[in-house]
Design a protein around this motif. Sequence first.
Motif, PDB file in Angstrom:
ATOM      1  N   ASP A  22      36.736  34.645  47.781  1.00 53.94           N
ATOM      2  CA  ASP A  22      37.353  33.472  47.167  1.00 53.94           C
ATOM      3  C   ASP A  22      38.257  32.733  48.147  1.00 53.94           C
ATOM      4  OD1 ASP A  22      36.035  34.175  44.901  1.00 53.94           O
ATOM      5  OD2 ASP A  22      37.769  35.040  43.874  1.00 53.94           O
ATOM      6  N   TRP A  41      36.360  46.439  44.755  1.00 52.98           N
ATOM      7  CA  TRP A  41      35.942  45.196  44.081  1.00 52.98           C
ATOM      8  C   TRP A  41      36.917  44.038  44.246  1.00 52.98           C
ATOM      9  CZ3 TRP A  41      31.068  45.434  42.986  1.00 52.98           C
ATOM     10  CH2 TRP A  41      30.481  46.666  42.682  1.00 52.98           C
ATOM     11  N   ASP A  42      38.173  44.235  43.844  1.00 54.30           N
ATOM     12  CA  ASP A  42      39.111  43.106  43.860  1.00 54.30           C
ATOM     13  C   ASP A  42      39.381  42.582  45.269  1.00 54.30           C
ATOM     14  OD1 ASP A  42      39.192  43.048  41.178  1.00 54.30           O
ATOM     15  OD2 ASP A  42      41.099  44.109  40.970  1.00 54.30           O
ATOM     16  N   SER A  99      28.961  33.837  43.599  1.00 54.86           N
ATOM     17  CA  SER A  99      29.661  34.442  44.733  1.00 54.86           C
ATOM     18  C   SER A  99      30.489  35.657  44.327  1.00 54.86           C
ATOM     19  CB  SER A  99      30.547  33.405  45.417  1.00 54.86           C
ATOM     20  OG  SER A  99      31.529  32.954  44.512  1.00 54.86           O
ATOM     21  N   GLY A 100      30.242  36.182  43.129  1.00 52.86           N
ATOM     22  CA  GLY A 100      30.884  37.444  42.766  1.00 52.86           C
ATOM     23  C   GLY A 100      30.445  38.530  43.738  1.00 52.86           C
ATOM     24  N   PHE A 101      31.333  39.447  44.089  1.00 52.04           N
ATOM     25  CA  PHE A 101      30.985  40.432  45.128  1.00 52.04           C
ATOM     26  C   PHE A 101      29.778  41.267  44.715  1.00 52.04           C
ATOM     27  CE2 PHE A 101      31.625  44.686  47.166  1.00 52.04           C
ATOM     28  CZ  PHE A 101      31.213  44.292  48.426  1.00 52.04           C
ATOM     29  N   GLN A 135      36.478  40.569  46.498  1.00 49.11           N
ATOM     30  CA  GLN A 135      36.373  39.291  45.782  1.00 49.11           C
ATOM     31  C   GLN A 135      37.418  38.311  46.297  1.00 49.11           C
ATOM     32  OE1 GLN A 135      33.807  38.859  43.470  1.00 49.11           O
ATOM     33  NE2 GLN A 135      34.365  36.791  44.060  1.00 49.11           N
ATOM     34  N   THR A 136      38.627  38.833  46.550  1.00 48.05           N
ATOM     35  CA  THR A 136      39.682  37.976  47.076  1.00 48.05           C
ATOM     36  C   THR A 136      39.272  37.421  48.443  1.00 48.05           C
ATOM     37  OG1 THR A 136      41.204  39.484  45.996  1.00 48.05           O
ATOM     38  CG2 THR A 136      42.163  37.887  47.516  1.00 48.05           C
ATOM     39  N   ASN A 185      32.007  31.868  41.666  1.00 48.98           N
ATOM     40  CA  ASN A 185      32.042  33.168  41.004  1.00 48.98           C
ATOM     41  C   ASN A 185      32.127  32.888  39.506  1.00 48.98           C
ATOM     42  OD1 ASN A 185      32.398  35.765  40.216  1.00 48.98           O
ATOM     43  ND2 ASN A 185      34.500  35.934  40.951  1.00 48.98           N
TER      44      ASN A 185
END
Lengths: 402, 285
Positions: A372, A364-365, A180-182, A368-369, A231
């Motif tokens: 998650d 990216w971050d 599940s990493g972006f 991803q947040t 992830n």
Amino acid sequence: MKKVLLVLLVVAMVSSFFVGCKPKPQPVTLTIWHSWSGAELDVLNEAITEYQNQHPEITINQLQVPFDQLQNKYQTEAAAGGGPDILVGPADWIGNFAKANLIASLDSYFDAAFLADYVPGAIEQVKFNGSMMAFPESTECVALIYNKSLVQNLPKDTNELVTLVDSITQGDTYGFVYNSGFYFTAGYFFASGMKLFDSNNNAIVNQGDGGVKTLTFLKNLASDPKFIVANDYGKADSLFKEGKAAMIINGPWAVGDYVKALGDKVGVAPMPVFAETGNPFAPFVNTKDFFVNANINDTQKKAAADFIKFMVSKDVEQKFFEKAKHIPSNVKVDTSSDPIIGGFLEQMKTGVPMPIIPEMGAVWDPMQTAIDSVLASKATPQDAINTAETTIQDKINASRGQ
Amino acid sequence: MKKEIKEKLKHLYLHAYIIFWIIIALFPVLWIVSMSLNPINVLKPTTLTLIPKNASLSAYMKVLQKPYEAYPVPFVQLLFNSLFVAGGTAFLSVALAATAAYAFSRFSFPGRNIGLISFLVTQMLPATATLAPLFVILTLLHVRNSLFGLIIAYASGSVPFAIWNLKGYFDTVPKELEEAALVDGCDRNQAFLKVILPLSVPALAVTFLFGFMNGWMEWMLAWTFLTKPQNFTLAMTLYNMQGQWNTPWSQFAAFSLIISIPVMVVWFLLQRYIVSGLTLGAVKG
């Protein structure tokens, strides 16, 4: 008469010094920094040896730097006026490097006839403000990698995928270890219609319902006990190598190790179509490129460009393809010998080029947040994507000094 | 009789307790041992066996023969570089910090408190914040691309902590000892060298170990500063094994175990100084 003879004699004497004297090429030393390892490093070394044999006046030094230190190291050295002549890195470094004037424009070194042999999308990706700032060596994207002894019929869309996974998962064998990493799952965000930027490079991830659709889809997968959604690259990688995962998402770089662990059971295919919209998985397509240092003089730049031409020639790219599974940027490379790479080429057709604008770094971050927090049930998909949008735009504004 | 049983039970309990914690501490190490023997480069195996299927020592052979895959630097050279940098950092920080800490501990002079606090402030900066200034300074001094430059950079990070550490220790050494030495005819330097330093061996050992570990394990500054493979250290080459996507985990694990050995040796050598209590009972009454 005597005088004429004398002049002739002097001319003959002087010119005799130059007999047998072709213009001697000046010795040139080129330094190249990269993070290639294993088979790709072997191909690089072979290519360097061959090039030095063809051009005895040229010496090429290569330095291997860990991937996550390379960008920083280059930036620090180049900003201080030093650094290597050539750097190997992904296209998404272009934006920041070009803005800081750390890399040279390559427009004058490659003419249209030369460029005609290269994948247009790859050439397009390395252009920044209309200038070619790097030369693409290979392209990469993620696709579905599966274990042929566990998967007989490939799922066409995500509904079939869920049914199939539910039938495979048993005991300690899992149908799908879904990363599940972006970067890995971005293909479904784009398949559902999400866009990252508007024409002014401002974030628009929460416009439309694409983000919500994909986050809801991921949440449904995660709530199905037969899926592993995490992830966690290492976990997915280990399970697949041990033959305990039927399917994973990964890129061409991993194939070598998988074939070593599982032999001819490894297959690659495009990811299933996103059932809700009927659109294909659209992963990020990124190129690995050669950059030329902006600090070096024109002679060095010319020598660097010549070496790059050699590195992206059909013969060298053919070796990178065969030994290191690089997906070539040169269309003349014969890729018919490898059905595994064929799967990636198929997937690439529906991919989107990864943006190289500096604004991409802000994405990216927060994305991803968002993923998650939805998977951990800390936010609804709508709230998560709204938060992501705000965070990305704040970061972009901050980097623009607003 | 009853007492004996009680005593035995106490021992049993103590041993069970110690063994429990040893197992907890050893578990990750055993995991790494298992990884290093596994031929298929798995980071998170689903079943943990100490000796995995088709176990082999080939990862160890490989990393000893060619620790930096892109350039043939012998392992011994890397080991020497690492020892040189770690030892140099440790020595420099102890030498600079011991004298500075003594002054901070014993003399009062203008700027003493401000000096101490500004040392503390440098400790609050993350290492990455000092990277750019260090890069510029060391480049101007023409030592950036060398092991000496690396030692200076590392010492600049460990000296402030070392000063605080040693100053705290010197404060606990009774002043009377020095006064006695002064009365007996020593001058200040002799009192420092012959009385205070020998009494401070445990603190010096801790400071030395701290500097040594710092120099031994660091890779980020090293990767930014150095460009000659002949100068690379073990920690750098270990970090280098980690690829963008792929990491040869067996070799990574094998190399981690190998390079932890020298630190263990240094620790064992220094251990008795660290453990022994020293000035206890020096000034009675």
